[in-house]
Design a protein around this motif. Structure first.
Motif, mmCIF file in Angstrom:
data_model
loop_
_atom_site.group_PDB
_atom_site.id
_atom_site.type_symbol
_atom_site.label_atom_id
_atom_site.label_comp_id
_atom_site.label_asym_id
_atom_site.label_seq_id
_atom_site.Cartn_x
_atom_site.Cartn_y
_atom_site.Cartn_z
ATOM 1 N N ARG A 58 8.380 -4.829 11.862
ATOM 2 C CA ARG A 58 8.090 -5.844 12.875
ATOM 3 C C ARG A 58 7.969 -7.199 12.174
ATOM 4 N N VAL A 59 8.367 -8.244 12.886
ATOM 5 C CA VAL A 59 8.200 -9.600 12.390
ATOM 6 C C VAL A 59 7.454 -10.397 13.448
ATOM 7 N N SER A 60 6.491 -11.171 13.025
ATOM 8 C CA SER A 60 5.706 -11.991 13.940
ATOM 9 C C SER A 60 5.514 -13.367 13.325
ATOM 10 N N VAL A 61 5.018 -14.293 14.142
ATOM 11 C CA VAL A 61 4.867 -15.669 13.679
ATOM 12 C C VAL A 61 3.559 -16.242 14.192
ATOM 13 N N GLU A 62 2.921 -17.033 13.341
ATOM 14 C CA GLU A 62 1.736 -17.808 13.718
ATOM 15 C C GLU A 62 2.012 -19.245 13.312
ATOM 16 N N SER A 63 1.777 -20.190 14.199
ATOM 17 C CA SER A 63 2.129 -21.571 13.880
ATOM 18 C C SER A 63 1.351 -22.549 14.740
ATOM 19 N N ALA A 64 1.222 -23.733 14.213
ATOM 20 C CA ALA A 64 0.619 -24.848 14.952
ATOM 21 C C ALA A 64 1.353 -26.119 14.540
ATOM 22 N N VAL A 65 1.614 -26.978 15.502
ATOM 23 C CA VAL A 65 2.366 -28.202 15.235
ATOM 24 C C VAL A 65 1.634 -29.065 14.208
ATOM 25 N N ASP A 75 6.044 -6.803 8.615
ATOM 26 C CA ASP A 75 5.305 -5.554 8.470
ATOM 27 C C ASP A 75 6.327 -4.425 8.389
ATOM 28 N N LEU A 76 6.465 -3.821 7.213
ATOM 29 C CA LEU A 76 7.516 -2.835 6.982
ATOM 30 C C LEU A 76 6.913 -1.517 6.534
ATOM 31 N N PRO A 77 7.458 -0.402 7.015
ATOM 32 C CA PRO A 77 6.988 0.908 6.542
ATOM 33 C C PRO A 77 7.646 1.275 5.221
ATOM 34 N N SER A 104 0.848 -1.180 0.000
ATOM 35 C CA SER A 104 0.000 0.000 0.000
ATOM 36 C C SER A 104 0.885 1.231 0.000
ATOM 37 N N THR A 105 0.279 2.383 0.184
ATOM 38 C CA THR A 105 1.055 3.624 0.127
ATOM 39 C C THR A 105 2.028 3.739 1.290
ATOM 40 N N ASN A 106 1.616 3.317 2.484
ATOM 41 C CA ASN A 106 2.428 3.541 3.681
ATOM 42 C C ASN A 106 3.075 2.287 4.252
ATOM 43 N N ARG A 107 2.502 1.130 3.965
ATOM 44 C CA ARG A 107 3.004 -0.092 4.593
ATOM 45 C C ARG A 107 3.166 -1.199 3.558
ATOM 46 N N MET A 159 17.349 -7.336 12.098
ATOM 47 C CA MET A 159 17.406 -6.598 10.839
ATOM 48 C C MET A 159 16.068 -5.948 10.509
ATOM 49 N N THR A 160 14.975 -6.634 10.808
ATOM 50 C CA THR A 160 13.655 -6.049 10.570
ATOM 51 C C THR A 160 13.465 -4.792 11.404
ATOM 52 N N GLU A 161 13.902 -4.819 12.649
ATOM 53 C CA GLU A 161 13.799 -3.639 13.511
ATOM 54 C C GLU A 161 14.681 -2.504 13.000
ATOM 55 N N MET A 162 15.819 -2.830 12.372
ATOM 56 C CA MET A 162 16.658 -1.792 11.789
ATOM 57 C C MET A 162 15.937 -1.069 10.654
#
Length: 407
Positions: free
Chosen positions: A382-389, A398-400, A326-329, A375-378
């Motif tokens: 933000r980096v996140s994770v969703e998972s199930a065994v 998620d980057l600006p 998108s325009t901002n993210r 590196m993402t924070e630099m």
């Protein structure tokens, strides 16, 4: 003549009696005056002593940095000395105002002390007071001065508590660093030993039996050596990258990036190294101008996440890369259908040398995701994770949209 003599004697007796009375009165007045003078001198000295004692006590009170409260056991304040060291405590109690104790939590703490004060009671406790929507740590020292009255010294120890908290945090960080070093030595020694043993074994076979080995076997052994060297080189690169991040020697260089083409290039690299053992789908949603980022950092982030998806997914499974721009993210999702991450491991999966508990014999140092997060924070992302065994894992970046740098 006899009567005259008697009369003269009576006269002389009266005169003597009058003289005696006069002398007695004079002595009495003299004694009274001396007594009055002594009494006045004693009063003057006593007054001077009391004034000196008052100045001494006042100086002692003025030198005490604490808030001092003289109370009755029912909570009534008899006397209050404002703190000269803490503006916070000075605002909690003011002798010129009513009620003297203007902080409810301080009043409640003192009232609670009054319920257990005895004539010989002496002690110290700590309390947390609410003041202007913040917590103030105080030390309460109390002593009974009668059956119904006691004195409380209130000291603001918020700074000391903060120092203790900082020291505890520092010790905890040192403990974590020590544990991290221990894990690093354990993981590194294990991870380096396996490819090194494979390389040394293959080299020994080639050295001793080269002429007797078929061409295909020689190629296989050379391939094992190359794979082992690549694996050790990758581990060394991760360790050096982490070291550079810790030392602050990595700074992003922002330039425009054609994000879909960039990600497609990374996918092609991973596919070539994977020898088409997995299928890759690239989805792009939304359009915008050129995305601004650091290509080197972004390449490391995306390639690391894709490599993890390939490593922990079964052969012929699909790895999906989804870009929402998108325009901002910018949002980049990397989804696999691999072994997944246990829920208990998710909170620490981005910490150095941490790996999921279900990886089994799959190789890895536990540095990759930590580097990805740093590196993402630099890049202010933000980096996140969703998972199930058993159901797979979804990593979300998620980057600006940043402004390009001049360098």
């Amino acid at each position: 003549p006899t009567e005259m003599i008697v009369a003269d004697l009576e006269t002389l007796r009266d005169i003597a009696r009058s003289i005696g009375h006069a002398l007695s009165a004079k002595r009495a007045r003299t004694a009274l005056e001396r007594f009055n003078a002594d009494l006045e001198e004693k009063v003057r000295r006593r007054t001077a002593e009391l004034a000196a004692r008052h100045r001494e006590m006042q100086g002692l009170f003025n030198s005490i940095p604490d808030l001092v409260l003289h109370l009755r056991t029912d909570g009534t304040v008899v006397h209050c000395h404002r703190s000269t060291d803490s503006a916070t405590l000075a605002a909690m109690a003011d002798p010129a105002k009513q009620p003297v104790v203007q902080n409810e939590s301080l009043g409640a703490a003192c009232a609670e002390l009054g319920t257990r004060i005895t004539k010989t009671c002496l002690g110290t406790t700590e309390a947390i007071l609410d003041h202007n929507s913040r917590s103030v740590y105080v030390e309460l020292r109390w002593a009974a001065i009668s059956d119904t009255e006691f004195v409380v010294f209130v000291r603001d120890i918020s700074a000391r508590k903060q120092q203790e908290s900082d020291a505890a945090a520092m010790f905890e960080r040192e403990r974590q660093v020590s544990e991290m070093k221990t894990r690093f030595i354990s993981v590194a020694s294990h991870e380096f030993r396996t490819p090194m043993a494979a390389a040394m074994g293959s080299a020994e076979l080639l050295q001793n039996h080269y002429d007797r080995l078929a061409a295909s076997k020689r190629e296989e052994l050379f391939g094992r050596i190359q794979t082992a060297m690549q694996r050790m080189t990758g581990m060394l690169d991760d360790i050096l990258t982490m070291s550079r991040l810790d030392a602050g020697r990595l700074a992003p260089t922002l330039v425009p990036v054609d994000l879909p083409a960039f990600v497609q290039g990374v996918v092609d690299e991973i596919r070539a190294g994977d020898r088409d053992a997995h299928h890759f789908d690239l989805e792009t949603v939304g359009t915008a101008g050129a995305f601004v980022s650091d290509p080197k950092l972004l390449h490391h982030i995306v390639s690391n996440l894709l490599s993890n998806s390939v490593r922990y997914s079964p052969r012929d499974s699909v790895v999906t890369v989804r870009i929402q721009q998108s325009t901002n993210r910018v949002r980049i999702e990397i989804v696999d259908h691999g072994i997944g991450i246990p829920e208990a491991d998710l909170p620490r999966i981005f910490e150095p040398f941490e790996r999921a508990s279900n990886v089994g014999t799959i190789k890895g140092t536990g540095l990759g995701l930590s580097i990805v997060k740093r590196m993402t924070e630099m890049l202010d992302g933000r980096v996140s994770v969703e998972s199930a065994v058993g159901q797979g894992t979804r990593f979300i970046l998620d980057l600006p949209v940043l402004a390009a740098s001049n360098s």
